[in-house]
Design an enzyme around this catalytic site. Structure first.
Site, short mmCIF file in Angstrom:
data_model
loop_
_atom_site.label_atom_id
_atom_site.label_comp_id
_atom_site.label_asym_id
_atom_site.label_seq_id
_atom_site.Cartn_x
_atom_site.Cartn_y
_atom_site.Cartn_z
N LYS A 132 1.80 2.10 100.54
CA LYS A 132 1.48 2.32 101.96
C LYS A 132 -0.03 2.61 102.14
O LYS A 132 -0.65 2.03 103.02
CB LYS A 132 2.28 3.49 102.54
CG LYS A 132 3.79 3.26 102.56
CD LYS A 132 4.51 4.30 103.40
CE LYS A 132 4.35 5.73 102.90
NZ LYS A 132 4.96 5.97 101.55
N ARG B 42 -2.92 13.63 92.07
CA ARG B 42 -2.42 14.51 93.13
C ARG B 42 -1.49 15.56 92.55
O ARG B 42 -0.69 15.27 91.67
CB ARG B 42 -1.65 13.69 94.17
CG ARG B 42 -2.52 13.11 95.23
CD ARG B 42 -1.78 12.15 96.11
NE ARG B 42 -0.51 12.66 96.61
CZ ARG B 42 0.20 12.03 97.55
NH1 ARG B 42 -0.24 10.90 98.06
NH2 ARG B 42 1.35 12.52 97.96
N ARG C 146 10.49 14.22 95.42
CA ARG C 146 10.00 13.39 96.54
C ARG C 146 10.84 12.13 96.68
O ARG C 146 11.12 11.67 97.79
CB ARG C 146 8.53 13.04 96.33
CG ARG C 146 7.61 14.22 96.59
CD ARG C 146 6.23 13.99 96.03
NE ARG C 146 5.52 12.95 96.74
CZ ARG C 146 4.55 12.22 96.20
NH1 ARG C 146 4.21 12.40 94.94
NH2 ARG C 146 3.95 11.30 96.91
P1 AMP Z 1 2.33 11.61 101.40
O1 AMP Z 1 0.85 11.58 101.13
O2 AMP Z 1 2.69 10.78 102.61
O3 AMP Z 1 3.15 11.26 100.19
O4 AMP Z 1 2.70 13.13 101.79
C1 AMP Z 1 2.51 14.18 100.88
C2 AMP Z 1 3.32 15.39 101.30
O5 AMP Z 1 2.90 15.81 102.62
C3 AMP Z 1 4.81 15.15 101.44
O6 AMP Z 1 5.50 15.28 100.20
C4 AMP Z 1 5.20 16.23 102.44
O7 AMP Z 1 5.23 17.51 101.83
C5 AMP Z 1 4.02 16.24 103.40
N1 AMP Z 1 4.22 15.28 104.50
C6 AMP Z 1 3.50 14.14 104.76
N2 AMP Z 1 3.97 13.50 105.84
C7 AMP Z 1 5.03 14.23 106.29
C8 AMP Z 1 5.96 14.08 107.36
N3 AMP Z 1 5.91 13.04 108.19
N4 AMP Z 1 6.91 15.03 107.51
C9 AMP Z 1 6.98 16.09 106.70
N5 AMP Z 1 6.17 16.28 105.65
C10 AMP Z 1 5.18 15.36 105.43
#
Ligand code: AMP
Length: 225
Positions: A18, A165, A176
């Site tokens: 993404k 990360r 996740r």
């Molecule tokens: P990502 O970079 O999109 O993988 O997001 C990293 C972390 O941020 C996730 O594992 C969640 O803890 C939090 N997070 C990101 N987007 C959301 C969302 N839309 N709703 C809830 N938590 C989020």
């Protein structure tokens, strides 16, 4: 806000590409990139109140509360630059977020135009996440196996230090993926029912090929064909 702009939701598991596709898409279509993960990581790094509230959920690979992310997204989509179109990356993550997004967008005067799913099997997501690295300075993404930097540990573009990360470690990754399976996959049906869903095979081919496919979906002449 007008109706003709691109208002895109990008769906896919963690590591499905993404972030990479988003970078190309915002450049190609002049969109604002709204990544809730990036906004939250920046808030954590800056030690803001939002960051302090979000950090322990993020460290555990759990979702942060809907209320908080929805507020962040709303604040961003009403900014003047988002009026030319936006790409939501990593949001919505739950059915409730998707429903609340629809209501919130109606409230600010627009609707979604596309939901694009980057379809990648879970086994491949695990391999991708384990080798993923990011630049501390410019946030460019690398992969130790598929897209390594020229110099180990150093960003090709800006010379910044590459890091993994916090939530890409093995235990957090498996959580996740479980969260994705249980909470985010139901969104595929939601957007299928509303007629917005477009699936793009994201495995066994490079990012450029995936991008061409997404570009065709979003280019009206090609998309209508
Ligand atoms: P990502 O970079 O999109 O993988 O997001 C990293 C972390 O941020 C996730 O594992 C969640 O803890 C939090 N997070 C990101 N987007 C959301 C969302 N839309 N709703 C809830 N938590 C989020």
């Amino acid at each position: 806000m007008g109706e003709a702009e691109l208002h895109i939701v990008l769906l896919g598991g963690p590591g499905s590409g993404k972030g990479t596709q988003a970078v190309h898409l915002v450049k190609r279509f002049g969109l604002v990139h709204i990544s809730t993960g990036e906004i939250l990581r920046a808030a954590v790094a800056a030690g803001t109140a939002v960051g302090r509230e979000a950090q322990h959920f993020m460290d555990a690979g759990e979702l942060v509360p809907d209320e908080l992310v929805i507020r962040l997204v709303r604040e961003r989509v009403v900014q003047p630059d988002a009026q030319r179109g936006f790409l939501l990356d990593g949001f919505p993550r739950t059915l409730s977020q998707a429903e609340r997004l629809d209501v919130m967008l109606l409230d600010v005067g627009c609707t979604l135009s596309h939901a694009i799913l980057l379809d990648v099997p879970e086994e491949e997501l695990i391999v991708r996440l384990a080798g993923r690295r990011l630049c501390r300075m410019c946030a460019r993404g690398y992969h130790l196996r598929f897209n390594p930097p020229v110099l180990q540990g150093v960003c090709d573009r800006c010379g910044g230090e590459l890091y993994q990360r916090d939530d890409d470690n093995e235990a957090t990754v498996s959580n996740r993926l479980a969260v994705y399976r249980e909470q985010t996959e139901p969104l595929i049906d939601y957007y299928e029912r509303s007629g917005l869903l477009r699936r793009v095979a994201g495995a066994d081919r490079g990012p450029d090929e995936v991008f061409l496919c997404v570009e065709q979906i979003l280019t009206p002449a090609a998309g209508a064909a």
